[in-house]
Design a protein around this motif. Structure first.
Motif, short mmCIF file in Angstrom:
data_model
loop_
_atom_site.label_atom_id
_atom_site.label_comp_id
_atom_site.label_asym_id
_atom_site.label_seq_id
_atom_site.Cartn_x
_atom_site.Cartn_y
_atom_site.Cartn_z
N THR A 47 -8.77 10.84 -32.66
CA THR A 47 -9.94 11.53 -32.24
C THR A 47 -10.11 9.26 -32.90
O THR A 47 -11.11 8.78 -32.52
N SER B 112 -9.58 7.38 -29.40
CA SER B 112 -10.71 8.44 -28.86
C SER B 112 -12.36 7.44 -28.29
O SER B 112 -12.48 7.36 -29.49
N THR B 113 -12.67 7.90 -26.44
CA THR B 113 -13.32 6.84 -26.46
C THR B 113 -14.47 8.05 -25.77
O THR B 113 -13.54 8.66 -25.77
N LYS B 114 -15.68 7.74 -25.04
CA LYS B 114 -16.57 8.79 -24.69
C LYS B 114 -15.74 9.20 -23.39
O LYS B 114 -16.15 10.43 -22.74
N ASP B 115 -15.09 7.90 -22.70
CA ASP B 115 -14.57 8.28 -21.43
C ASP B 115 -13.04 9.01 -21.35
O ASP B 115 -12.69 8.48 -19.82
N SER B 116 -12.67 7.97 -22.56
CA SER B 116 -10.98 8.94 -22.82
C SER B 116 -10.96 9.54 -23.88
O SER B 116 -10.66 8.64 -24.81
N ASN B 117 -10.73 11.08 -24.01
CA ASN B 117 -10.65 10.94 -25.43
C ASN B 117 -9.20 11.44 -25.43
O ASN B 117 -8.41 12.75 -24.47
#
Length: 291
Positions: free
Chosen positions: A98, A101-106
């Motif tokens: 977590t 992680s980023t908005k585009d790469s979970n």
């Protein structure tokens, strides 16, 4: 954190707070029971004879295969004797993924998707297998290294590994594993229903009626594919879910209701017996760890 090259450890908890890395080679037979753990597991199979049962599905594992198991799934390996059983195993705290992680790469995608799609086996394409093998080698060297930066590199290599695992998982072709996946579609549907409706009445009578199957047939098939009776499986999954909800900060009464325990006192006793700690103490410890 050095990878352990030794006989399989039977502990089901992490000592390190972020991740642990093991490289096992066993010549003797291992017999393991159904279990679950509070972290994610990445299992790289190298050699031996192996099938792996996860939530009622049995996978025939081939060298190069990867299993992705999340913190809510009950699983069990079945090891064949006669050859060296070698594998790399990573235990990963979801909070670490977590964090990166980023908005585009979970980075949790490949684990969360096993709950939605009900498939845990990843059979990488040849070119991706080479990429993953190289990252795994770098990670192994960093975990055994004592030079400057080794502690930083091992976490960075782990995240690199997760990036490529997710990329391959998203692009996977399920047809590649069809012949090596054994399960009963009726039982699979029942397991999915149970996991999505833990707060509801999941009595044997209700399940048999809903899925148009006799109680006797349901009991027999469920035990065959999961190792549990429906009642024991439901009880186990309710407690696993309760643990997660307490960690998220829900109060004990809410958790008791959300997990389908109609009696507060029974919930306290069942949780304490299963995990060796009361819900109240577990909730307090979880808050302390998060702080």
């Amino acid at each position: 954190m050095k990878p352990e090259k030794q006989n399989h450890t039977r502990r089901l908890h992490m000592i390190n707070s972020t991740f642990e890395f093991f490289h096992y080679r066993d010549d003797s037979n291992l017999t393991l029971e159904y279990h679950h753990h509070d972290f994610y597991e990445i299992f790289f199979f190298v050699s031996g004879g192996l099938s792996y049962i996860v939530e009622g599905k049995s996978y025939i594992i081939k060298p190069g295969d990867i299993l992705l198991i999340n913190d809510k799934e009950i699983h069990k390996p079945i090891i064949e004797g006669g050859s060296t059983y070698e594998r790399y195993v990573l235990w990963v705290n979801p909070e670490l993924l977590t964090k990166y992680s980023t908005k585009d790469s979970n980075l949790l995608t490949c684990f969360e998707s096993t709950l939605e799609n009900r498939h845990n086996l990843l059979r990488p394409r040849a070119e991706m297998r080479s990429v993953l093998k190289e990252i795994l080698s770098k990670l192994s060297r960093a975990c055994t290294g004592t030079t400057f930066g080794s502690d930083i590199l091992m976490e960075l290599y782990l995240i690199e590994l997760l990036v490529f695992l997710n990329k391959e998982y998203i692009a996977r072709d399920m047809n590649d594993i069809t012949e090596d996946l054994i399960y009963d579609s009726k039982i699979s549907d029942i397991i999915s229903y149970i996991n999505d409706n833990l707060s509801e009445d999941l009595s044997l009578e209700n399940l048999a009626s809903k899925f148009y199957i006799s109680k006797y047939h349901l009991l027999r098939l469920f035990k065959k594919h999961t190792g549990y009776t429906p009642y024991n499986y439901i009880h186990k999954k309710r407690l696993i879910t309760a643990k997660g909800l307490l960690k998220e900060g829900l109060n004990i009464s809410q958790v008791c209701h959300e997990c389908g325990f109609n009696d507060y006192s029974n919930f306290i006793r069942a949780f304490s017996k299963e995990f060796g700690i009361s819900p109240k103490k577990y909730s307090m410890l979880s808050r302390d760890i998060l702080v």
